[in-house]
Design an enzyme around this catalytic site. Structure first.
Site, short mmCIF file in Angstrom:
data_model
loop_
_atom_site.label_atom_id
_atom_site.label_comp_id
_atom_site.label_asym_id
_atom_site.label_seq_id
_atom_site.Cartn_x
_atom_site.Cartn_y
_atom_site.Cartn_z
N HIS A 158 32.71 38.35 133.40
CA HIS A 158 31.99 38.25 132.13
C HIS A 158 32.90 37.52 131.14
O HIS A 158 33.15 37.99 130.04
CB HIS A 158 31.63 39.63 131.60
CG HIS A 158 30.75 40.42 132.51
ND1 HIS A 158 30.60 41.79 132.41
CD2 HIS A 158 29.97 40.05 133.56
CE1 HIS A 158 29.77 42.22 133.34
NE2 HIS A 158 29.37 41.19 134.06
N HIS A 180 33.13 37.38 140.34
CA HIS A 180 32.17 37.47 139.23
C HIS A 180 32.88 37.99 138.00
O HIS A 180 33.58 39.01 138.06
CB HIS A 180 31.00 38.39 139.59
CG HIS A 180 30.11 38.70 138.43
ND1 HIS A 180 29.54 37.71 137.65
CD2 HIS A 180 29.68 39.88 137.89
CE1 HIS A 180 28.80 38.27 136.70
NE2 HIS A 180 28.89 39.58 136.82
N GLU A 223 25.93 44.95 141.32
CA GLU A 223 25.78 43.50 141.47
C GLU A 223 26.45 42.94 142.73
O GLU A 223 26.82 41.77 142.78
CB GLU A 223 26.32 42.79 140.23
CG GLU A 223 25.49 43.07 138.99
CD GLU A 223 25.79 42.09 137.88
OE1 GLU A 223 24.90 41.29 137.54
OE2 GLU A 223 26.92 42.12 137.35
N HIS A 265 25.54 36.27 130.36
CA HIS A 265 26.11 37.23 131.30
C HIS A 265 27.55 36.90 131.67
O HIS A 265 28.45 37.70 131.49
CB HIS A 265 25.23 37.29 132.55
CG HIS A 265 25.58 38.36 133.51
ND1 HIS A 265 24.65 38.88 134.40
CD2 HIS A 265 26.73 39.02 133.78
CE1 HIS A 265 25.24 39.82 135.15
NE2 HIS A 265 26.50 39.91 134.79
#
Length: 265
Positions: A126, A124, A105, A194
């Site tokens: 989760h 990023h 990613e 996500h």
């Protein structure tokens, strides 16, 4: 909103923008080793507080080469060291892989850097607290002052809208570009089912936003569970509080850095 209220909001927005410009200038003047150290510390901080586990990543635009960014090889954030940090171009290609594996990613980062020249760092996660807000009709809003940056909005990006039923990963440039467009000029974008991506003019602020996005989401869920109407920050309150948070950022960063550095000794 009355004219006086609009004027106050505009002035507070100016203060936030000015503070962000200062942070951006500082980030661009950092040497590469300092930026890499921030990536390592930021990765470990988010792992320490449970915002990331084996998954998630922190990156920074290369201060000497704005068309490059720095990010760890594919590795759990708590394990990242300076030697794991690699250089990438804005197409997501590793410049110095030397046999090391890369994150699938990485296009979250490359496409945001392409779309947002002002962004110097991307995170990023989760985030467990945030994910419920990516799949419900309840908007994530600032419930306390440390999450004041959410007052500007936290759009939800729906991967299925453009790409159908996928594995949910931002695994190519087209998907990354779609995410960057959804982020627009905001500090946070939620990713349906996500997690989220946060950005900032420095690694410190991007990490701060990632952490407090998760904290705010947990607090908002608790407040909603109590029932009744939730009293969120107003736009003026959010803008004023955000300006203060940016100014005192080093206080919390230095504490976090001491905590994770002590834990590794």
């Amino acid at each position: 909103m009355a004219m006086a209220g609009r004027a106050r909001l505009a002035f507070c927005g100016f203060i936030v923008a000015l503070a962000a410009m200062v942070l951006t200038a500082e980030a661009r003047s950092q040497d590469r080793a300092s930026v890499i150290d921030d990536i390592v510390v930021g990765s470990r901080v988010l792992a320490e507080f449970g915002v990331v586990d084996a998954f998630g990543h922190v990156s920074a635009r290369d201060p000497g080469h704005p068309d490059r960014f720095l990010m760890s090889r594919s590795l759990a954030p708590a394990l990242v060291t300076a030697d794991d940090v690699m250089e990438f171009d804005l197409d997501g290609n590793a410049v110095d892989a030397n046999g090391r594996t890369v994150f699938l990613e990485r296009f979250i980062h490359s496409e945001i850097y392409k779309a947002r020249p002002d962004v110097m760092a991307v995170v990023h996660t989760h985030s467990p607290g945030v994910i419920p807000f990516t799949v419900s009709q309840v908007s994530l809003r600032p419930i306390f002052h440390n999450a004041a940056f959410l007052g500007a909005g936290a759009p939800v990006w729906e991967i299925r809208k453009e790409f159908g039923e996928t594995n949910m990963l931002v695994s190519n440039a087209a998907i990354g570009k779609s995410l960057a467009l959804a982020l627009a000029d905001k500090s946070v974008v939620l990713m349906r089912g996500h997690g989220d991506a946060t950005v900032g003019p420095s690694v410190k602020l991007a990490v701060f936003r990632a952490y407090y996005t998760d904290v705010d989401a947990r607090l908002q869920s608790q407040a909603l569970a109590l029932g009744g109407e939730v009293n969120y920050l107003t736009p003026v309150e959010a803008t004023k509080a955000d300006a203060v948070n940016v100014q005192v950022l080093d206080r919390v960063w230095n504490l976090w850095k001491m905590r994770v550095t002590a834990a590794t000794k």
